[in-house]
Design an enzyme around this catalytic site. Structure first.
Site: not given
Ligand code: GDP
Ligand code: IMO
Ligand code: MG
Length: 418
Positions: A13, A15-17, A39, A41, A220, A235, A300, A328, A406
């Site tokens: 989480d 911000g990879k997506g 995942a 994203h 992840q 994971t 989280r 930010d 940001v």
């Molecule tokens: P990922 O799993 O690594 O792709 O990340 P997630 O999408 O699960 O979580 C990142 C969250 O932060 C998402 O809701 C994005 O829209 C948001 N996000 C990404 N970059 C930024 C940033 O620079 N600032 C803020 N405020 N939100 C961001």
């Molecule tokens: P993205 O790609 C955050 C965590 C789960 C749990 C552990 C094992 O969005 O970053 P699993 O279902 O994979 O067997 O769970 O890994 N987990 C993540 N936490 N972001 C993710 O993906 C996750 N994918 C699995 O919460 O602790």
């Molecule tokens: Mg995520």
């Protein structure tokens, strides 16, 4: 040809997506190489929110080739729902822009049931990930190629062999939730009908023979890697760089190994988290950063930036540059603690320990900036304290921070120090 791999440097989480979506503008092929529907994203474009679980984050842009490679595990129903949901948002998804490896393992209903029954101590996402990878390693898994290559009889006996073993395990815990043959058979037939057009026999060829640039997107994060993370609270795949090669079946020379580092730390699920802040600071991070899981909706856990973890991730993945995201979210802090070392039994340690539960974090406090930075688009538009925060991290890690997020929007990024 500039090939880039995007890797999460924390517990997911980061911000990879969002970064994959931004960088896919200048890429031709976008590859998801491990993980599955665990995942989540999130990508925000013109205030429209797209949440991807299995599809690579290049799918929203037209004219890109998106690849789901062999080490991604697929729950066919979830994939089909994701495709339908995106089509409703006018995203085109055809065999022209999506190719799925025939080697991908399928998550079946019994995997979901087993994850539900056994995943509680880790706090999994409940998407059947661990049980699907377990079958892969135990050599009993059912792959997409089986839908194309096996006769109905062969497929039936594979299902039955799996069911007799899995139902025994399930019934030991809860006999009510055993799985029947029909449930699995119908699942596979639906998968065959709907997913067949996307199945590709030679993903390696697409990766090796394309013209232009590759962009690999991990799911992840490094600390969730089954080998290198905080085992057993991890994971079941390798999000780290090595996973990109086994996960696709070809070697690629990455010009950029881009680490995605959130300006603070979050973790979903159980397991040690040395810099966790169970206090008002942590609550502000959750609220201001909207830190709720994109897959499960769980809150989280939030904490300070942990540079010991970031340094470890930089080493594991050979990170060549960093995108620092969500800066930010720290804008309302007077002082910002950052973890710069670990102690065990009162002594500083100079290695990354196998277990983090005995670790005491050592903090340094940095100055906050208390200014909205969401409209900044150049480094010189950031307050001095924000630039100092970035420089502190860069100097500690010895890796250049080239991009700073940001805000969630596609354009809310500062390209700096280029
Ligand atoms: P990922 O799993 O690594 O792709 O990340 P997630 O999408 O699960 O979580 C990142 C969250 O932060 C998402 O809701 C994005 O829209 C948001 N996000 C990404 N970059 C930024 C940033 O620079 N600032 C803020 N405020 N939100 C961001
Ligand atoms: P993205 O790609 C955050 C965590 C789960 C749990 C552990 C094992 O969005 O970053 P699993 O279902 O994979 O067997 O769970 O890994 N987990 C993540 N936490 N972001 C993710 O993906 C996750 N994918 C699995 O919460 O602790
Ligand atoms: Mg995520």
């Amino acid at each position: 040809m500039a090939n880039t791999i995007i890797i999460g440097m924390q517990w997911g989480d980061e911000g990879k997506g969002a970064e994959t979506d931004r960088l896919s503008e200048n890429s031709d092929v976008i590859v998801r190489y491990q993980g599955g529907g665990n995942a989540g994203h999130t990508i925000v474009i013109d205030n429209k929110k797209y949440v991807l679980h299995l599809l690579p984050s290049g799918i929203i842009r037209k004219g890109k080739i998106n690849v789901i490679s062999n080490n991604v595990v697929i729950d066919a129903f979830n994939l089909l729902k994701e495709i339908d949901d995106l089509r409703k948002m006018s995203v085109e998804i055809t065999p022209e822009n999506l190719a799925i490896s025939d080697r991908c393992h399928l998550t079946l209903p019994y995997h979901l049931r087993l994850d539900e029954l056994n995943g509680k101590s880790v706090g999994t996402t409940g998407r059947g990930i661990g049980p699907t990878y377990t079958d892969k390693v135990s050599r009993t898994g059912i792959r997409l190629c089986d839908l194309l290559d096996l006769s109905n009889n062969e497929l039936n006996s594979k299902i039955n062999e799996n069911l007799s073993e899995k139902n025994l395990l399930i019934s030991r815990k809860e006999w009510k939730s055993t799985v029947n043959f029909q449930e699995c058979y119908e699942y596979l037939l639906k998968a065959r009908d709907k997913i067949s057009p996307f199945i590709n026999r030679d993903i390696g060829k697409i990766v090796l023979e394309h013209d232009g640039s590759l962009l690999y997107e991990s799911a992840q994060g490094t600390l969730l890697d089954v080998d290198l993370g905080t085992y057993p609270y991890v994971t079941s795949s390798n999000p780290t760089i090595g996973g990109a090669f086994t996960g696709t079946g070809v070697w690629v020379d990455f010009n950029t190994k881009l680490g995605i580092l959130k300006a603070y730390t979050t973790r979903v699920g159980n397991g040690p988290f040395p810099a966790e802040q169970v206090n008002e600071f942590g609550e502000r991070l959750r609220k201001n950063g909207f830190e709720f899981g994109a897959t499960t909706g769980r809150a989280r856990r939030c904490g300070a930036l942990d540079l010991v973890i970031a340094r470890y991730s930089a080493r594991v993945n050979g990170i060549s540059e960093i995108s620092l995201t969500k800066l930010d979210v720290l804008s309302s802090e007077d002082k910002i603690p950052v973890c710069i070392g670990y102690k065990i039994d009162g002594k500083n340690i100079d290695y990354f320990p196998a277990y983090l539960n005995k670790v005491e974090p050592v903090y340094q406090e940095l100055d906050g900036w208390r200014t909205d930075i969401t409209n900044a688009r150049r480094a010189d538009e950031l307050p001095k304290e924000a630039r100092d925060y970035i420089m502190f991290i860069q100097e500690f890690l010895g890796v250049p921070i080239k991009r700073v997020g940001v805000g969630p929007g596609r354009d809310q990024v500062i390209e700096i120090f280029r």
